[in-house]
Design a protein around this motif. Structure first.
Motif, PDB file in Angstrom:
ATOM      1  N   TYR A  44      35.314  -6.349  15.088  1.00 32.17           N
ATOM      2  CA  TYR A  44      36.022  -6.485  13.627  1.00 32.17           C
ATOM      3  C   TYR A  44      35.446  -5.650  12.497  1.00 32.17           C
ATOM      4  N   ARG A  45      36.301  -4.837  11.965  1.00 33.73           N
ATOM      5  CA  ARG A  45      35.714  -4.004  10.657  1.00 33.73           C
ATOM      6  C   ARG A  45      35.661  -4.826   9.444  1.00 33.73           C
ATOM      7  N   TYR A  46      34.477  -4.551   8.748  1.00 37.46           N
ATOM      8  CA  TYR A  46      34.619  -5.325   7.333  1.00 37.46           C
ATOM      9  C   TYR A  46      34.354  -4.159   6.363  1.00 37.46           C
ATOM     10  N   ASP A  47      35.004  -4.252   5.133  1.00 42.98           N
ATOM     11  CA  ASP A  47      34.691  -3.684   3.990  1.00 42.98           C
ATOM     12  C   ASP A  47      34.355  -4.356   2.867  1.00 42.98           C
ATOM     13  N   VAL A  48      33.558  -4.110   2.022  1.00 39.93           N
ATOM     14  CA  VAL A  48      33.065  -4.684   1.057  1.00 39.93           C
ATOM     15  C   VAL A  48      33.283  -4.245  -0.312  1.00 39.93           C
ATOM     16  N   TYR A  49      33.733  -4.872  -1.222  1.00 40.61           N
ATOM     17  CA  TYR A  49      33.858  -4.407  -2.656  1.00 40.61           C
ATOM     18  C   TYR A  49      33.232  -5.046  -3.664  1.00 40.61           C
ATOM     19  N   PHE A  50      32.677  -4.184  -4.795  1.00 42.30           N
ATOM     20  CA  PHE A  50      32.258  -4.963  -5.822  1.00 42.30           C
ATOM     21  C   PHE A  50      32.982  -4.545  -7.204  1.00 42.30           C
ATOM     22  N   TYR A  51      33.472  -5.698  -7.861  1.00 45.38           N
ATOM     23  CA  TYR A  51      34.197  -5.590  -9.209  1.00 45.38           C
ATOM     24  C   TYR A  51      33.566  -6.206 -10.115  1.00 45.38           C
ATOM     25  N   THR A  68      30.754  -3.052  11.132  1.00 44.53           N
ATOM     26  CA  THR A  68      31.434  -3.977  12.143  1.00 44.53           C
ATOM     27  C   THR A  68      30.544  -5.257  12.741  1.00 44.53           C
ATOM     28  N   VAL A  69      31.351  -6.149  13.151  1.00 47.21           N
ATOM     29  CA  VAL A  69      30.878  -7.194  13.763  1.00 47.21           C
ATOM     30  C   VAL A  69      31.454  -7.275  15.360  1.00 47.21           C
ATOM     31  N   THR A  70      30.920  -7.761  16.368  1.00 47.44           N
ATOM     32  CA  THR A  70      31.456  -7.593  17.510  1.00 47.44           C
ATOM     33  C   THR A  70      31.684  -9.373  17.879  1.00 47.44           C
TER      34      THR A  70
END
Length: 72
Positions: A44-51, A68-70
């Protein structure tokens, strides 16, 4: 944002809201995600955003393999 293996569509979104932060201070937060027993296996791919308000301050590198986390 978390993406299923091999997908470009958002699978789920998790949000953490932080207030009263001070400039120049380092903060660490652990975010946990419980995986369903029926979840698709794979990376699973993850993206992190800072606002800040409605403005994006930064986002993670989409092509970074460490994002990613498997799930086995």
């Amino acid at each position: 944002k978390i993406y299923k293996p091999g997908s470009t569509s958002v699978y789920t979104t998790k949000a953490l809201s932080i207030s009263n932060i001070a400039p120049g201070v380092e903060y660490t937060h652990d975010v946990k995600w419980a995986v369903s027993s029926t979840a698709t296996t794979g990376a699973y791919r993850y993206d992190v955003y800072f606002y800040y308000g409605a403005s994006t301050l930064m986002d993670s590198d989409v092509g970074n393999p460490s994002n990613t986390v498997t799930v086995n």
